[in-house]
Design an enzyme around this catalytic site. Structure first.
Site, PDB file in Angstrom:
ATOM      1  N   PHE A   1     -14.169  -1.712  -0.477  1.00  0.00           N
ATOM      2  CA  PHE A   1     -14.369  -0.871  -1.543  1.00  0.00           C
ATOM      3  C   PHE A   1     -15.393  -1.731  -2.447  1.00  0.00           C
ATOM      4  O   PHE A   1     -16.302  -1.096  -3.015  1.00  0.00           O
ATOM      5  CB  PHE A   1     -13.115  -0.636  -2.521  1.00  0.00           C
ATOM      6  N   GLU A   2     -15.049  -2.976  -2.466  1.00  0.00           N
ATOM      7  CA  GLU A   2     -16.210  -3.915  -3.083  1.00  0.00           C
ATOM      8  C   GLU A   2     -17.567  -3.678  -2.489  1.00  0.00           C
ATOM      9  O   GLU A   2     -18.642  -3.503  -3.191  1.00  0.00           O
ATOM     10  CB  GLU A   2     -15.878  -5.359  -3.173  1.00  0.00           C
TER      11      GLU A   2
ATOM     12  N   LYS B   1      -8.312  11.287 -15.185  1.00  0.00           N
ATOM     13  CA  LYS B   1      -7.990  12.131 -16.014  1.00  0.00           C
ATOM     14  C   LYS B   1      -6.941  11.923 -16.999  1.00  0.00           C
ATOM     15  O   LYS B   1      -5.831  11.041 -16.444  1.00  0.00           O
ATOM     16  CB  LYS B   1      -7.453  13.533 -15.353  1.00  0.00           C
TER      17      LYS B   1
ATOM     18  N   ASP C   1       5.841   1.565  -2.989  1.00  0.00           N
ATOM     19  CA  ASP C   1       5.394   1.804  -4.383  1.00  0.00           C
ATOM     20  C   ASP C   1       5.550   0.224  -4.989  1.00  0.00           C
ATOM     21  O   ASP C   1       6.516  -0.450  -4.909  1.00  0.00           O
ATOM     22  CB  ASP C   1       6.329   2.445  -5.304  1.00  0.00           C
TER      23      ASP C   1
ATOM     24  N   ASP D   1      -6.770   2.320  -8.696  1.00  0.00           N
ATOM     25  CA  ASP D   1      -7.321   3.268  -8.907  1.00  0.00           C
ATOM     26  C   ASP D   1      -7.246   3.904 -10.409  1.00  0.00           C
ATOM     27  O   ASP D   1      -6.199   3.484 -11.245  1.00  0.00           O
ATOM     28  CB  ASP D   1      -6.363   4.343  -8.159  1.00  0.00           C
TER      29      ASP D   1
ATOM     30  N   ASP E   1     -14.549  -1.977 -10.722  1.00  0.00           N
ATOM     31  CA  ASP E   1     -15.569  -1.865 -11.060  1.00  0.00           C
ATOM     32  C   ASP E   1     -15.651  -0.674 -12.230  1.00  0.00           C
ATOM     33  O   ASP E   1     -16.891  -0.084 -12.545  1.00  0.00           O
ATOM     34  CB  ASP E   1     -16.394  -1.110  -9.703  1.00  0.00           C
TER      35      ASP E   1
ATOM     36  N   GLU F   1       0.833  -1.244  -0.031  1.00  0.00           N
ATOM     37  CA  GLU F   1       0.044  -0.138  -0.219  1.00  0.00           C
ATOM     38  C   GLU F   1       0.954   1.194  -0.092  1.00  0.00           C
ATOM     39  O   GLU F   1       1.709   1.392   0.740  1.00  0.00           O
ATOM     40  CB  GLU F   1      -0.927  -0.051   1.318  1.00  0.00           C
TER      41      GLU F   1
END
Length: 219
Positions: free
Chosen positions: A199-200, A128, A101, A124, A160, A74
């Protein structure tokens, strides 16, 4: 979610400096390449959760499969520490969070051909166009995780975002080293914590579709 490149890790605040070792470590705490037997103090198989966020998958999986080791990666130290606090509270011997990273960790610290499974859940999408370079899934990242996996090792990928699903599956297909397996079907959650990730849970409760994939390293 989120172990992308080109983002500075969040620094711990004065109220967030609890010693979480060995449940939370950074690359600066380690020397690479890692030796898994020394890192986990056992000889069990290793699975990596890339972008583990607050660590719901790590927490659940390390309880269900006590015979496996789990390492979460993370880039957001604050989120990673939150997950590590859960693991520390339960004194889980088989789960760790690495603040890092992911590209650097795989390049310098994860030995080739030593990982049984890699999990990438809801990376993520960096919507943009000017931020697309920050996306986790690239051709180079696909090569890194291929090298890290054992022959026959598994890659789990969920998102998603349909555009990101196309990106992910495109890179995996173009690599040529993975065989696609039947994807896991969606199942009803039995309780609030019974999701692959937090998040799910958020997206499914909002009615969003989830795209799931499973691949196996050839060889």
């Amino acid at each position: 979610m989120s172990s992308e490149t080109d983002t500075n890790p969040a620094k711990s605040t004065a109220t967030d400096r609890e010693d979480l070792s060995p449940w939370f470590l950074t690359l600066e705490d380690l020397e690479g390449p890692l030796t898994w037997n020394d890192f986990f103090q056992n000889e069990n198989s290793v699975e990596i959760d890339v972008g583990c966020g607050r660590g719901l998958f790590l927490f659940n999986a390390s309880e269900i499969h006590a015979e496996r080791n789990y390492l979460g990666m993370e880039i957001d130290y604050k989120e990673g520490r939150r997950g590590a606090k859960r693991l520390k509270k339960q004194e889980r011997p088989n789960a760790r969070v690495l603040g890092c990273d992911a590209n650097r960790a795989f390049s310098e610290f994860v030995p080739d051909g030593t990982v049984s499974a890699i999990h990438v859940y809801f990376p993520d999408p960096w919507w943009k166009a000017k931020h697309h370079k920050r996306r986790l899934f690239t051709a180079d990242f696909t090569t890194l995780i291929y090298k890290a996996l054992k022959p026959g090792g598994l890659l789990h990928g969920w998102t998603d975002v349909f555009d990101y699903w196309q990106l992910m599956t495109g890179h995996i297909g173009e690599h040529g080293g993975f065989a696609e397996l039947p994807a896991p079907e969606e199942r009803a959650a039995e309780h609030h914590m019974d999701y692959q990730t937090s998040f799910e849970r958020k997206k499914r409760m909002a009615g969003w579709p989830i795209y799931r994939g499973l691949w196996q390293k050839d060889g």
